[in-house]
Motif scaffolding. Structure first.
Motif, PDB file in Angstrom:
ATOM      1  N   MET A   8     -10.724 -19.238 -19.113  1.00 51.69           N
ATOM      2  CA  MET A   8      -9.329 -19.018 -19.425  1.00 51.69           C
ATOM      3  C   MET A   8      -8.531 -18.866 -18.136  1.00 51.69           C
ATOM      4  SD  MET A   8      -9.613 -16.403 -22.621  1.00 51.69           S
ATOM      5  CE  MET A   8     -10.570 -16.843 -24.052  1.00 51.69           C
ATOM      6  N   PRO A   9      -7.277 -19.306 -18.124  1.00 53.57           N
ATOM      7  CA  PRO A   9      -6.465 -19.159 -16.919  1.00 53.57           C
ATOM      8  C   PRO A   9      -6.227 -17.696 -16.607  1.00 53.57           C
ATOM      9  CG  PRO A   9      -5.112 -19.831 -18.778  1.00 53.57           C
ATOM     10  CD  PRO A   9      -6.530 -19.914 -19.231  1.00 53.57           C
ATOM     11  N   HIS A  10      -6.194 -17.366 -15.309  1.00 55.88           N
ATOM     12  CA  HIS A  10      -5.912 -15.998 -14.925  1.00 55.88           C
ATOM     13  C   HIS A  10      -4.741 -15.961 -13.972  1.00 55.88           C
ATOM     14  CE1 HIS A  10      -8.872 -17.411 -11.915  1.00 55.88           C
ATOM     15  NE2 HIS A  10      -8.088 -16.749 -11.082  1.00 55.88           N
ATOM     16  N   GLU A  11      -4.223 -14.800 -13.772  1.00 58.90           N
ATOM     17  CA  GLU A  11      -3.010 -14.629 -12.996  1.00 58.90           C
ATOM     18  C   GLU A  11      -3.324 -13.948 -11.669  1.00 58.90           C
ATOM     19  OE1 GLU A  11      -0.286 -12.516 -15.398  1.00 58.90           O
ATOM     20  OE2 GLU A  11      -0.419 -13.906 -17.058  1.00 58.90           O
ATOM     21  N   GLY A  12      -4.035 -14.677 -10.804  1.00 62.67           N
ATOM     22  CA  GLY A  12      -4.260 -14.154  -9.475  1.00 62.67           C
ATOM     23  C   GLY A  12      -5.462 -13.256  -9.374  1.00 62.67           C
ATOM     24  N   SER A  13      -5.869 -13.027  -8.152  1.00 62.79           N
ATOM     25  CA  SER A  13      -6.987 -12.127  -7.896  1.00 62.79           C
ATOM     26  C   SER A  13      -6.728 -11.408  -6.598  1.00 62.79           C
ATOM     27  CB  SER A  13      -8.301 -12.910  -7.829  1.00 62.79           C
ATOM     28  OG  SER A  13      -8.278 -13.795  -6.732  1.00 62.79           O
ATOM     29  N   THR A  14      -7.534 -10.394  -6.380  1.00 58.05           N
ATOM     30  CA  THR A  14      -7.381  -9.651  -5.138  1.00 58.05           C
ATOM     31  C   THR A  14      -8.695  -8.987  -4.801  1.00 58.05           C
ATOM     32  OG1 THR A  14      -6.039  -8.030  -3.951  1.00 58.05           O
ATOM     33  CG2 THR A  14      -6.666  -7.478  -6.186  1.00 58.05           C
ATOM     34  N   SER A  15      -8.856  -8.616  -3.568  1.00 65.05           N
ATOM     35  CA  SER A  15      -9.970  -7.799  -3.116  1.00 65.05           C
ATOM     36  C   SER A  15      -9.417  -6.769  -2.157  1.00 65.05           C
ATOM     37  CB  SER A  15     -11.037  -8.652  -2.421  1.00 65.05           C
ATOM     38  OG  SER A  15     -10.536  -9.134  -1.182  1.00 65.05           O
ATOM     39  N   GLU A  16     -10.278  -5.893  -1.711  1.00 65.82           N
ATOM     40  CA  GLU A  16      -9.770  -4.842  -0.844  1.00 65.82           C
ATOM     41  C   GLU A  16      -9.323  -5.391   0.501  1.00 65.82           C
ATOM     42  OE1 GLU A  16     -12.551  -1.926   0.257  1.00 65.82           O
ATOM     43  OE2 GLU A  16     -14.014  -3.307   1.089  1.00 65.82           O
ATOM     44  N   GLY A  64      -3.962  -4.852  -7.824  1.00 68.13           N
ATOM     45  CA  GLY A  64      -4.043  -3.880  -6.731  1.00 68.13           C
ATOM     46  C   GLY A  64      -4.312  -2.481  -7.233  1.00 68.13           C
ATOM     47  N   SER A  65      -3.658  -2.114  -8.335  1.00 66.75           N
ATOM     48  CA  SER A  65      -3.884  -0.774  -8.884  1.00 66.75           C
ATOM     49  C   SER A  65      -5.289  -0.653  -9.472  1.00 66.75           C
ATOM     50  CB  SER A  65      -2.825  -0.460  -9.950  1.00 66.75           C
ATOM     51  OG  SER A  65      -2.956  -1.305 -11.073  1.00 66.75           O
ATOM     52  N   VAL A  66      -5.839  -1.758  -9.973  1.00 63.76           N
ATOM     53  CA  VAL A  66      -7.208  -1.742 -10.484  1.00 63.76           C
ATOM     54  C   VAL A  66      -8.182  -1.475  -9.339  1.00 63.76           C
ATOM     55  CG1 VAL A  66      -9.031  -3.131 -11.536  1.00 63.76           C
ATOM     56  CG2 VAL A  66      -6.707  -3.226 -12.456  1.00 63.76           C
ATOM     57  N   VAL A  67      -7.955  -2.124  -8.185  1.00 60.48           N
ATOM     58  CA  VAL A  67      -8.813  -1.886  -7.025  1.00 60.48           C
ATOM     59  C   VAL A  67      -8.758  -0.426  -6.602  1.00 60.48           C
ATOM     60  CG1 VAL A  67      -9.129  -2.412  -4.588  1.00 60.48           C
ATOM     61  CG2 VAL A  67      -8.701  -4.264  -6.201  1.00 60.48           C
ATOM     62  N   LEU A  68      -7.565   0.153  -6.575  1.00 65.44           N
ATOM     63  CA  LEU A  68      -7.432   1.557  -6.200  1.00 65.44           C
ATOM     64  C   LEU A  68      -8.172   2.469  -7.176  1.00 65.44           C
ATOM     65  CD1 LEU A  68      -3.704   1.804  -5.060  1.00 65.44           C
ATOM     66  CD2 LEU A  68      -5.743   1.756  -3.639  1.00 65.44           C
ATOM     67  N   ALA A  69      -8.084   2.152  -8.478  1.00 64.42           N
ATOM     68  CA  ALA A  69      -8.787   2.956  -9.478  1.00 64.42           C
ATOM     69  C   ALA A  69     -10.296   2.873  -9.281  1.00 64.42           C
ATOM     70  CB  ALA A  69      -8.404   2.492 -10.884  1.00 64.42           C
ATOM     71  N   TYR A  80     -14.252  -4.712  -3.481  1.00 62.35           N
ATOM     72  CA  TYR A  80     -14.039  -5.103  -4.871  1.00 62.35           C
ATOM     73  C   TYR A  80     -13.210  -6.377  -4.932  1.00 62.35           C
ATOM     74  CZ  TYR A  80     -15.265  -0.191  -5.516  1.00 62.35           C
ATOM     75  OH  TYR A  80     -15.896   1.011  -5.472  1.00 62.35           O
ATOM     76  N   THR A  81     -13.644  -7.276  -5.787  1.00 63.43           N
ATOM     77  CA  THR A  81     -12.850  -8.467  -6.106  1.00 63.43           C
ATOM     78  C   THR A  81     -12.471  -8.394  -7.576  1.00 63.43           C
ATOM     79  OG1 THR A  81     -13.993  -9.810  -4.444  1.00 63.43           O
ATOM     80  CG2 THR A  81     -12.787 -10.979  -6.179  1.00 63.43           C
ATOM     81  N   ASN A 147      -4.421   8.046 -13.169  1.00 70.93           N
ATOM     82  CA  ASN A 147      -5.157   7.175 -12.271  1.00 70.93           C
ATOM     83  C   ASN A 147      -4.186   6.139 -11.713  1.00 70.93           C
ATOM     84  OD1 ASN A 147      -5.251   4.644 -14.057  1.00 70.93           O
ATOM     85  ND2 ASN A 147      -6.171   6.181 -15.419  1.00 70.93           N
ATOM     86  N   PRO A 148      -4.569   5.406 -10.668  1.00 68.83           N
ATOM     87  CA  PRO A 148      -3.638   4.456 -10.049  1.00 68.83           C
ATOM     88  C   PRO A 148      -3.102   3.382 -10.987  1.00 68.83           C
ATOM     89  CG  PRO A 148      -5.464   4.907  -8.572  1.00 68.83           C
ATOM     90  CD  PRO A 148      -5.809   5.550  -9.882  1.00 68.83           C
ATOM     91  N   ILE A 149      -3.846   3.050 -12.043  1.00 65.22           N
ATOM     92  CA  ILE A 149      -3.368   2.025 -12.984  1.00 65.22           C
ATOM     93  C   ILE A 149      -2.270   2.588 -13.876  1.00 65.22           C
ATOM     94  CG2 ILE A 149      -4.055   0.381 -14.783  1.00 65.22           C
ATOM     95  CD1 ILE A 149      -6.908   0.549 -13.712  1.00 65.22           C
TER      96      ILE A 149
END
Length: 412
Positions: A8-16, A64-69, A80-81, A147-149
């Motif tokens: 499924m299409p996703h809306e971007g990703s991030t890592s630390e 970004g908030s998920v990574v912080l959590a 984390y990715t 929490n950060p989220i």
């Protein structure tokens, strides 16, 4: 073969290490808005159907908030990715990678603050501890919003495989039978390890319902309403239980068992060989009375059984053109036949594993019919059938709608 969310299409990703700022919902530095309003961030809209409101997010969590959590809950030293995969009705789903392991994080709207998350975590732990059914293992969770989220979340193992609904025709009947027996084994354990619901609580609930019915007449009086002639609806439950509670005597209890009404083809994951890899979506699982929980799992439910295999179109229409419509009808009938055979296998397995389940299934079907009647009495597509059922019960006659039970026919 991986779980469908990858496709499924996703809306971007991030890592630390990404340059994306770790944006989080904007809350007050002193008092977060959700402390005064537990459902802050949730909005119900009913533009299309006023009777079926749809939940919407008024605050968008970020990766970004998920990574912080994760740094706060798991470890601040890991990399984390996080990928946003897709949005469900009440949840946002994220793919999480760390320590070369893949996980799923589900961030939830505050539809039922705290209780919904904690109930699901407890349910999955119970399944893991008491059965051999492959279900996601919860790694960590936060049932608060501190929490950060800014929302409740659960991090769980990623279940590999594809939904059985996507490969039904390629999976052999023998593999389906094996899956049916695994689900039956879970159902037998759930029956044997029942929970207890105090009748005193149920009595209070029934009393409250009757009181609200009485109050309804005052809020919505009929023409020429006379309060002095209003009937006083007394609770049918004896007050003995209240006296027992006051004296410290143990209350009688109603046996219940864990029941997941959504073990569907979409939530059963299999590998390329048709081997069961996992069953997902254990949200909103309830403990129900035995008569309501002793029934076929969702993927085996259908209004009528088709015991005879349907003839293939080319046998029926040797001299006629086989239309797409006839092929679709054949596929539907063939699936009904296969499900009917699997229902027989499930029933035989339950007879061997848990005969008490079978007795409840057979002899308390009337209670399931009554529950179905209550749930569908205001359904414009089903109320006429419910009326006929109610008439047959009132007259003491048999309900005959094609030799099916009401609760089964309402599945059609």
């Amino acid at each position: 073969m991986s779980f469908a969310v990858e496709e499924m299409p996703h809306e971007g990703s991030t890592s630390e290490n990404s340059e994306e700022p770790a944006a989080i919902p904007t809350f007050s530095d002193t008092t977060p808005p959700y402390q005064d309003d537990p459902t802050y961030g949730l909005q119900w809209t009913s533009d299309e159907d006023p009777f079926s409101p749809i939940p919407h997010w008024t605050i968008e969590p970020t990766v970004g908030s998920v990574v912080l959590a994760l740094k706060k809950a798991v470890s601040p030293d890991k990399e984390y990715t996080v990928d946003h995969c897709w949005d469900g009705v009440y949840n946002k789903i994220y793919s999480v990678l760390y320590d070369q392991k893949r996980f799923i994080m589900r961030v939830s709207l505050p539809v039922c603050p705290q209780l919904k998350t904690e109930s699901e975590v407890a349910t999955l732990q119970w399944i893991y501890d008491n059965t051999n059914l492959p279900v996601p293992r919860v790694q960590c969770y936060d049932s608060s919003r501190s929490n950060p989220i800014g929302f409740e979340w659960i991090l769980m193992d990623r279940m590999e495989g594809v939904p059985l609904s996507q490969c039904w025709h390629s999976v052999t009947q023998d593999c389906k039978v094996r899956i049916v027996k695994q689900v039956a084994a879970y159902a037998a354990v759930a029956f044997e390890r029942q929970f207890r619901a105090h009748r005193g609580i149920i009595a209070r609930m029934l009393n409250l319902i009757n009181r609200l019915q009485t109050l309804g007449d005052k809020f919505f009086p009929a023409p020429n309403f006379n309060p002095e002639q209003h009937l006083n609806r007394e609770d049918d439950i004896s007050s003995d239980e209240d006296e027992a509670a006051a004296s410290g005597i143990e209350k009688p209890h109603e046996s219940t068992m864990l029941w997941n009404d959504n073990i569907s083809l979409d939530n059963i994951l299999v590998d390329e060989q048709g081997v069961l890899r996992g069953i997902i979506d254990w949200e909103c699982v309830s403990c129900l009375p035995l008569y309501e929980a002793c029934q076929f799992p969702a993927f085996l439910q259908q209004a009528r059984d088709r015991l005879a295999e349907p003839p293939t179109p080319y046998r029926v229409n040797r001299t006629q053109h086989v239309t797409n419509q006839s092929l679709r009808e054949y596929e539907i009938e063939l699936r009904q036949h296969h499900v009917s055979m699997l229902r027989k296998e499930f029933f035989v397995e339950m007879k061997d594993r848990c005969p008490q389940w079978v007795r409840v299934f057979r002899y308390q079907a009337d209670l399931r019919d009554y529950e179905a009647a209550v749930q569908n009495c205001d359904n414009e597509f089903a109320y006429e059938m419910v009326e006929r059922w109610a008439t047959s019960v009132e007259e003491g006659s048999a309900f005959d709608e094609g030799h099916g039970r009401l609760h089964e026919l309402l599945m059609d």
